[in-house]
Design a protein around this motif. Sequence first.
Motif, PDB file in Angstrom:
ATOM      1  N   ALA A  56       0.838  -1.206   0.000  1.00  0.00           N
ATOM      2  CA  ALA A  56       0.000   0.000   0.000  1.00  0.00           C
ATOM      3  C   ALA A  56       0.870   1.251   0.000  1.00  0.00           C
ATOM      4  O   ALA A  56       1.891   1.323   0.683  1.00  0.00           O
ATOM      5  CB  ALA A  56      -0.922  -0.010   1.214  1.00  0.00           C
ATOM      6  N   ARG A  57       0.439   2.231  -0.791  1.00  0.00           N
ATOM      7  CA  ARG A  57       1.206   3.475  -0.959  1.00  0.00           C
ATOM      8  C   ARG A  57       0.482   4.640  -0.301  1.00  0.00           C
ATOM      9  O   ARG A  57      -0.742   4.667  -0.258  1.00  0.00           O
ATOM     10  CB  ARG A  57       1.377   3.768  -2.456  1.00  0.00           C
ATOM     11  CG  ARG A  57       2.136   2.719  -3.214  1.00  0.00           C
ATOM     12  CD  ARG A  57       1.625   2.542  -4.659  1.00  0.00           C
ATOM     13  NE  ARG A  57       1.571   3.762  -5.417  1.00  0.00           N
ATOM     14  CZ  ARG A  57       2.506   4.163  -6.275  1.00  0.00           C
ATOM     15  NH1 ARG A  57       3.567   3.416  -6.488  1.00  0.00           N
ATOM     16  NH2 ARG A  57       2.381   5.279  -6.946  1.00  0.00           N
ATOM     17  N   ILE A  62       4.697   6.296  -1.508  1.00  0.00           N
ATOM     18  CA  ILE A  62       5.704   5.643  -0.672  1.00  0.00           C
ATOM     19  C   ILE A  62       5.108   4.412  -0.001  1.00  0.00           C
ATOM     20  O   ILE A  62       4.019   4.462   0.566  1.00  0.00           O
ATOM     21  CB  ILE A  62       6.236   6.601   0.406  1.00  0.00           C
ATOM     22  CG1 ILE A  62       6.860   7.848  -0.240  1.00  0.00           C
ATOM     23  CG2 ILE A  62       7.258   5.905   1.298  1.00  0.00           C
ATOM     24  CD1 ILE A  62       8.080   7.579  -1.059  1.00  0.00           C
ATOM     25  N   THR A  63       5.842   3.298  -0.064  1.00  0.00           N
ATOM     26  CA  THR A  63       5.398   2.054   0.564  1.00  0.00           C
ATOM     27  C   THR A  63       6.124   1.837   1.893  1.00  0.00           C
ATOM     28  O   THR A  63       7.083   2.542   2.219  1.00  0.00           O
ATOM     29  CB  THR A  63       5.681   0.846  -0.349  1.00  0.00           C
ATOM     30  OG1 THR A  63       7.108   0.681  -0.460  1.00  0.00           O
ATOM     31  CG2 THR A  63       5.074   1.033  -1.726  1.00  0.00           C
ATOM     32  N   VAL A  87       9.813  -5.359  -4.254  1.00  0.00           N
ATOM     33  CA  VAL A  87      11.088  -4.673  -4.082  1.00  0.00           C
ATOM     34  C   VAL A  87      11.273  -3.535  -5.086  1.00  0.00           C
ATOM     35  O   VAL A  87      12.077  -2.629  -4.861  1.00  0.00           O
ATOM     36  CB  VAL A  87      12.250  -5.692  -4.184  1.00  0.00           C
ATOM     37  CG1 VAL A  87      12.444  -6.154  -5.600  1.00  0.00           C
ATOM     38  CG2 VAL A  87      13.532  -5.123  -3.615  1.00  0.00           C
ATOM     39  N   ASN A  88      10.497  -3.572  -6.176  1.00  0.00           N
ATOM     40  CA  ASN A  88      10.666  -2.563  -7.222  1.00  0.00           C
ATOM     41  C   ASN A  88       9.476  -1.606  -7.347  1.00  0.00           C
ATOM     42  O   ASN A  88       9.329  -0.925  -8.372  1.00  0.00           O
ATOM     43  CB  ASN A  88      10.930  -3.241  -8.568  1.00  0.00           C
ATOM     44  CG  ASN A  88      12.319  -3.853  -8.623  1.00  0.00           C
ATOM     45  OD1 ASN A  88      13.292  -3.219  -8.245  1.00  0.00           O
ATOM     46  ND2 ASN A  88      12.394  -5.102  -9.061  1.00  0.00           N
ATOM     47  N   GLU A  89       8.667  -1.536  -6.314  1.00  0.00           N
ATOM     48  CA  GLU A  89       7.567  -0.564  -6.297  1.00  0.00           C
ATOM     49  C   GLU A  89       8.148   0.843  -6.397  1.00  0.00           C
ATOM     50  O   GLU A  89       9.206   1.136  -5.845  1.00  0.00           O
ATOM     51  CB  GLU A  89       6.768  -0.704  -5.005  1.00  0.00           C
ATOM     52  CG  GLU A  89       5.426  -0.031  -5.019  1.00  0.00           C
ATOM     53  CD  GLU A  89       4.367  -0.804  -5.789  1.00  0.00           C
ATOM     54  OE1 GLU A  89       3.569  -0.143  -6.485  1.00  0.00           O
ATOM     55  OE2 GLU A  89       4.344  -2.035  -5.711  1.00  0.00           O
ATOM     56  N   ARG A  90       7.453   1.729  -7.124  1.00  0.00           N
ATOM     57  CA  ARG A  90       7.946   3.092  -7.318  1.00  0.00           C
ATOM     58  C   ARG A  90       6.994   4.128  -6.725  1.00  0.00           C
ATOM     59  O   ARG A  90       5.780   3.959  -6.772  1.00  0.00           O
ATOM     60  CB  ARG A  90       8.108   3.398  -8.811  1.00  0.00           C
ATOM     61  CG  ARG A  90       9.220   2.624  -9.492  1.00  0.00           C
ATOM     62  CD  ARG A  90       9.148   2.843 -10.995  1.00  0.00           C
ATOM     63  NE  ARG A  90      10.211   2.183 -11.705  1.00  0.00           N
ATOM     64  CZ  ARG A  90      11.366   2.751 -12.030  1.00  0.00           C
ATOM     65  NH1 ARG A  90      11.586   4.009 -11.708  1.00  0.00           N
ATOM     66  NH2 ARG A  90      12.294   2.080 -12.671  1.00  0.00           N
ATOM     67  N   SER A  91       7.572   5.197  -6.219  1.00  0.00           N
ATOM     68  CA  SER A  91       6.769   6.311  -5.720  1.00  0.00           C
ATOM     69  C   SER A  91       6.388   7.215  -6.887  1.00  0.00           C
ATOM     70  O   SER A  91       6.765   6.971  -8.027  1.00  0.00           O
ATOM     71  CB  SER A  91       7.566   7.121  -4.689  1.00  0.00           C
ATOM     72  OG  SER A  91       8.582   7.871  -5.348  1.00  0.00           O
ATOM     73  N   GLU A  95      10.978   7.012  -7.075  1.00  0.00           N
ATOM     74  CA  GLU A  95      11.898   6.431  -6.094  1.00  0.00           C
ATOM     75  C   GLU A  95      11.535   4.974  -5.828  1.00  0.00           C
ATOM     76  O   GLU A  95      10.370   4.591  -5.871  1.00  0.00           O
ATOM     77  CB  GLU A  95      11.816   7.214  -4.778  1.00  0.00           C
ATOM     78  CG  GLU A  95      12.206   8.675  -4.910  1.00  0.00           C
ATOM     79  CD  GLU A  95      11.723   9.514  -3.739  1.00  0.00           C
ATOM     80  OE1 GLU A  95      10.761   9.082  -3.070  1.00  0.00           O
ATOM     81  OE2 GLU A  95      12.297  10.575  -3.499  1.00  0.00           O
ATOM     82  N   THR A  96      12.560   4.188  -5.537  1.00  0.00           N
ATOM     83  CA  THR A  96      12.360   2.799  -5.133  1.00  0.00           C
ATOM     84  C   THR A  96      13.001   2.610  -3.764  1.00  0.00           C
ATOM     85  O   THR A  96      13.685   3.502  -3.252  1.00  0.00           O
ATOM     86  CB  THR A  96      13.018   1.830  -6.128  1.00  0.00           C
ATOM     87  OG1 THR A  96      14.444   2.034  -6.093  1.00  0.00           O
ATOM     88  CG2 THR A  96      12.507   2.053  -7.548  1.00  0.00           C
TER      89      THR A  96
END
Length: 272
Positions: A56-57, A62-63, A87-91, A95-96
């Motif tokens: 969830a962001r 941001i996670t 691991v590769n979620e982006r804002s 950003e990761t």
Amino acid sequence: MKHFKIATLLLLAIVTFPLLSAEKSILESKLRTAAANGDIATLVKLLDVDHVDINARNKVGITALMQAAEEGQIKAVGELLTRGANVNERSENGETALTSAAENGESVITAMLLERGADLYARTRAGWNALMIAAKYGLTDMVDQLLFKGADIRSADKHGKTAAILAAEGDHTDVVKMLLKAGAQVNCRDDNKTTLLMIAADKDYPNLAKLLISHHASLDMQDNDGATALIWAASAGHEDIAKLLLEAGANPDVQDNDGMTALMEAAANGDT
């Protein structure tokens, strides 16, 4: 009667759904806070709730994993990775978790993320990958770690700036040295055709200038305005840098696009 029961069920769902959604949002916010604070007990408890999304962001994307990585919470990062966090979620800014760890010099977390498949080449919206970020902030250990893992030293951001250029701008001479040893081009240029040596000349970084000269940096390359490193130094009144460049063989007669030489620039700025 059957229709009445269906209508009742639907009305109940309409009332209940927003409440569940709000509760879910609150719990996921608490999850991110627990990750940032390294509160493992709360983190585990929240992860065990069925409807809580580990990825969830918040409003800016941001996670929990990104927050844990940024704050250097090794145990929280480990728990989230074990539970399957992306691991590769982006804002929203691109950003990761890896770029966040790199920016803060978190070498252990960086290793953990790379082991789980973090994209070494992922870029933020500014065009920076993890290596560029580490170079920009002069984080030598992080730069060394990322180079060892195969980071691309020639990648450039949206302004044409490589990791070496970003390091040079901050006078991070040790980082520039590492990058040159790894194969970075000593004469790399950004979109304005500004070289590393021009940066050193403009900002009065003598140690950086000496390093670049020792690596045979081109002395008379010109930027988009036709200025050389010597013209930059003369214009800024940096006598020591100008002396270094002249002793190395820089040509004092080169003119910029306005027909100005280094001597003319020095005179115009009252430095003759």
